[in-house]
Each structure stands twice: as C-alpha cells, then as structure tokens.
Design a protein around this motif. Structure first.
Motif, mmCIF file in Angstrom:
data_model
loop_
_atom_site.group_PDB
_atom_site.id
_atom_site.type_symbol
_atom_site.label_atom_id
_atom_site.label_comp_id
_atom_site.label_asym_id
_atom_site.label_seq_id
_atom_site.Cartn_x
_atom_site.Cartn_y
_atom_site.Cartn_z
ATOM 1 N N ALA A 9 0.824 -1.039 -0.033
ATOM 2 C CA ALA A 9 -0.101 -0.010 0.082
ATOM 3 C C ALA A 9 0.920 1.289 -0.199
ATOM 4 N N PRO A 33 -11.289 1.195 3.837
ATOM 5 C CA PRO A 33 -10.067 0.484 3.368
ATOM 6 C C PRO A 33 -8.993 0.924 4.395
ATOM 7 N N ASP A 35 -6.329 -0.395 5.537
ATOM 8 C CA ASP A 35 -5.050 -0.437 5.355
ATOM 9 C C ASP A 35 -4.290 0.567 4.516
ATOM 10 N N ASN A 158 -12.115 -0.048 -1.032
ATOM 11 C CA ASN A 158 -12.002 -1.400 -0.770
ATOM 12 C C ASN A 158 -12.784 -2.398 -1.672
ATOM 13 N N SER A 191 -7.551 -1.691 -2.477
ATOM 14 C CA SER A 191 -7.382 -2.767 -1.513
ATOM 15 C C SER A 191 -8.191 -3.839 -1.904
ATOM 16 N N GLY A 193 -9.498 -7.969 -1.195
ATOM 17 C CA GLY A 193 -9.143 -9.105 -0.430
ATOM 18 C C GLY A 193 -8.367 -10.398 -0.869
ATOM 19 N N GLN A 218 -3.178 -6.049 -2.501
ATOM 20 C CA GLN A 218 -3.818 -7.356 -1.807
ATOM 21 C C GLN A 218 -3.717 -6.950 -0.399
ATOM 22 N N ARG A 219 -4.763 -7.310 0.384
ATOM 23 C CA ARG A 219 -4.813 -6.946 1.763
ATOM 24 C C ARG A 219 -3.858 -8.359 2.339
ATOM 25 N N THR A 220 -3.574 -7.997 3.603
ATOM 26 C CA THR A 220 -2.686 -9.226 4.199
ATOM 27 C C THR A 220 -2.685 -9.154 5.594
ATOM 28 N N ASP A 221 -3.604 -8.277 6.102
ATOM 29 C CA ASP A 221 -3.600 -7.691 7.633
ATOM 30 C C ASP A 221 -4.418 -8.657 8.455
ATOM 31 N N GLN A 227 -12.587 -8.411 6.739
ATOM 32 C CA GLN A 227 -12.204 -7.169 5.976
ATOM 33 C C GLN A 227 -13.128 -6.425 5.549
#
Length: 230
Positions: A9, A33, A35, A158, A191, A193, A218-221, A227
């Motif tokens: 990001a 979003p 992140d 998102n 962002s 998923g 791509q979200r990774t958190d 999400q």
C-alpha cells in the motif's frame, strides 16, 4: 502487459502530494480501506481535503488520519456520530474546515464528476443553511439548488476481488461509495481481499472496470471475512 498490482500500500500511495483531494470509501466499518488509510498516514501527505461519508469514529481509520493532523478540510454527510471525538475536538479548536454534504448530494456530486456533468439541480437543502450562497431556481413549481461535481485527485477504496487489470467486485453493502469515487477520481487505489486471474471474474459481477483503477493492493493484515462487513 498491463499489471496494476503493487506489492504494498505504501508503494501504491507514494504519489499522493500535499494538498490533494482524497476520497475514502466506506460506510461505518463496511468497505473502509483501513490498510490504505494507515499507509496514507505513514506516507506523510498533509494539508489534504478528505471526501467521505463520515469523519471517523474512535481513534482508528479516518479518525487516526485526522488525529495525525493530515486533513485541512473535510466534505462529509455525518461529521458527528458515536465516537467521533477526534473530529469534534479538531473542529472546535478551529483546526479543520467542514462542508456538510447531504448523503444523496454527496453520491450525486461524485457521480457527476465521473460522468462529466457540469452541475445539477436538487431540492435537497433548499431553504436551509446548506443552500447559503448557492444558485437556486424554481422548476415546474418546485424549488431547487444548484450543486457542482466533487472532483477527486485520489480515491482509496476497498473491494472483495480484483484482477491485475484492476477490475473490481465488491461484497454486498461494502460496495457503498466505492464505484462512484473510483469514477470521480483521477487516480484510484483499491485494496482487495483476493487477486484472481484474468477471466476468473464473471463480467456480470464486475462493478468497477479496470479503466477507473490505477493500482490494486492485496490485503494481508486481516482475514477476508473480517475485511468487509455487510
């Protein structure tokens, strides 16, 4: 080869300058979003104009962006809601400017920017302080106020799924303002998923075509089920 997927990001938001107009999708926690907001705080851009549905809650998300002192002005529909203490403190101290935009007007002003519409007349707000200084006219016996598009430099949104071309699919109500913000913005960062292969997305489910998207991350958190809500 077109590939709008970036590894982080921070890299996706690197070009946001001081003074930019930034639209952030989300309705409460649905479609926010987080992140990208955290990355924007880390990136350091300041003197921003923020376009959003609300002014943040608690101390995370939009509230964290405001608390970091990065936002000079905000356009939103709901500046005060449960837990919006950060915005209220800043506003009472004269440290942030506010333009209240009724929710329907917010959506239509963003859509107008994306569709190339120069302005539109709406009955919403006529006869109230929200219409002060704005042109008004009577059409077929009903009073209207002239509203102008909200043009956006960067939109942070998102999505549930996306491909490397930037085509996006949303999850239920997490969709909210994201499609029209993407259209209104010169640069859209999404962002997602899950990143899928080209052709894997059903074209009938694609809400935001890749032509409106500059970068995807791509979200990774957090897990996909957490999400997006809705």
């Amino acid at each position: 080869m077109i590939n709008k997927l970036l590894p982080s990001a921070i890299e996706a938001l690197a070009d946001i300058p001081d003074g930019a107009v930034v639209a952030v999708g989300g309705f409460g926690g649905a479609g926010m979003p987080d992140d990208l907001i955290q990355a924007l705080i880390a990136q350091g851009a300041t003197d921003l104009t923020l376009v959003s549905n609300n002014a943040g809650q608690g101390d995370t998300g939009l509230a964290a962006l405001l608390k970091a002192g990065r936002v000079r002005r905000i356009l939103c529909s709901y500046p005060r809601m449960n837990g919006s203490h950060v915005f209220e403190t800043l506003y009472r101290a004269g440290k942030i400017e506010l333009e209240i935009v009724p929710q329907g007007n917010l959506a239509e002003r963003l859509r107008a920017a994306g569709c190339g519409i120069g302005g539109f007349y709406t009955p919403t707000g006529f006869g109230t302080l929200l219409a002060k200084g704005k042109e008004s006219r009577t059409i077929d016996g009903r009073n209207y106020v002239l509203e102008y598009p909200i043009h956006v430099d960067f939109a942070l949104i998102n999505a549930e799924e996306g491909d490397r071309w930037g085509n996006l699919v949303y999850r239920k109500t997490a969709r909210n303002f994201a499609p029209i913000m993407a259209m209104a913005a010169h640069n859209t960062i999404a962002s997602v998923g899950r990143v899928v292969e080209l052709g894997e997305l059903d074209p009938e489910r694609v809400i935001t075509p890749g032509i409106f998207v500059k970068h995807i991350v791509q979200r990774t958190d957090v897990a996909p089920a957490q999400q997006q809500v809705g």
